[in-house]
Design an enzyme around this catalytic site. Sequence first.
Site, short mmCIF file in Angstrom:
data_model
loop_
_atom_site.label_atom_id
_atom_site.label_comp_id
_atom_site.label_asym_id
_atom_site.label_seq_id
_atom_site.Cartn_x
_atom_site.Cartn_y
_atom_site.Cartn_z
N HIS A 1 -1.71 5.25 7.32
CA HIS A 1 -0.97 5.40 6.03
C HIS A 1 -0.43 7.02 5.83
CE1 HIS A 1 -3.40 1.95 4.98
NE2 HIS A 1 -2.08 1.50 4.32
N ASP B 1 -6.37 8.22 8.64
CA ASP B 1 -6.46 6.78 9.41
C ASP B 1 -5.19 6.81 10.29
OD1 ASP B 1 -4.12 6.00 7.93
OD2 ASP B 1 -5.43 4.32 6.78
N SER C 1 0.65 -1.16 -0.09
CA SER C 1 0.02 0.08 -0.13
C SER C 1 0.80 1.28 -0.21
CB SER C 1 -0.80 0.23 1.17
OG SER C 1 -0.08 -0.11 2.41
#
Length: 317
Positions: free
Chosen positions: A245, A242, A80
């Site tokens: 990330h 969040d 990611s």
Amino acid sequence: MFGLRVLRAAVFTAGAIGGLSGAAYGLLTEQSKRARKIIGPPAAALRADGVYLPEGVGPLDPADPRITGDPLVFAVLGDSSAAGVGCDTDEELPGVLLARGLAEESERPVRLLTHAISGATSRELAGQTDAALLTPPDVALVIIGGNDVTARLSPGACALLLGAAVRRLTETGTAVVVGTCPDLGAIRPIAQPLRSLVRSWSLTLARAQRKAVLLAGGQPVALADLLSPEFLTRPAELFSKDMFHPSAAGYAAATQVLLPELCAAAGVWDGGPLPTQPTRSAAAEARRPTAKLVAKLNWRLKQVPPATSHSAAVTGQ
């Protein structure tokens, strides 16, 4: 970065290997639950593949008549962090930022091909490499490592898988840059002492990755050493909503350290000498005694009176 299952895996592995007491195991389990609740489910990654022109136009379809000359093919592999989870728009994606930078520095079109998948581990690198080699890239970026702990793979096993992928790419003439595992201890929702455990894992993996990448002919970039100080001091700015990330600003900071290495690997860097990559982890450096501490210890030693014959006899000296 790394999947939320790392929190459960960290607790499991610490209990199995470290011989945690029931109270300590319960504490880590509770910290894991709190962190997962704060972070929430991961968002889907954006995608903006295509051709980027030196003047900033893009992404274009490869058949677009505005593209003159053969584009430099730039592939992005990994998890990611490579895919850009946490970005709100296509323009913020690390692959896009790096493709634009490569196009500007090389003064030629750059075709971005993203093979990175959120949640991927080093086990998925072989498949991503297969996909990348269908259109052999001139230069490739790999960012992987955080999710490896969810599968409880050893750092050595992860490094071997990464090295194999890098070697396959370099053997076809691809210049490969690898952003080694970030310092996962910078993620604030993970409380202590779980955060220290995760930091130790990530730094151990980063060291193993560095050796494997060099042996395979790639160029490692120590993301933990180069970025964790900023992420630790500016978490509200550099992490996304969040708090897990990176944000657009966080990815921009990462591209600033990755772009010179990518340009140099592609043979188009004209920005002066590249900074020397650290060979010792930031966490290890942080544990080194400071000059002030050394001076204080030396001062204390000077205050100790010379040993008398009695004391020497007592101590056996």
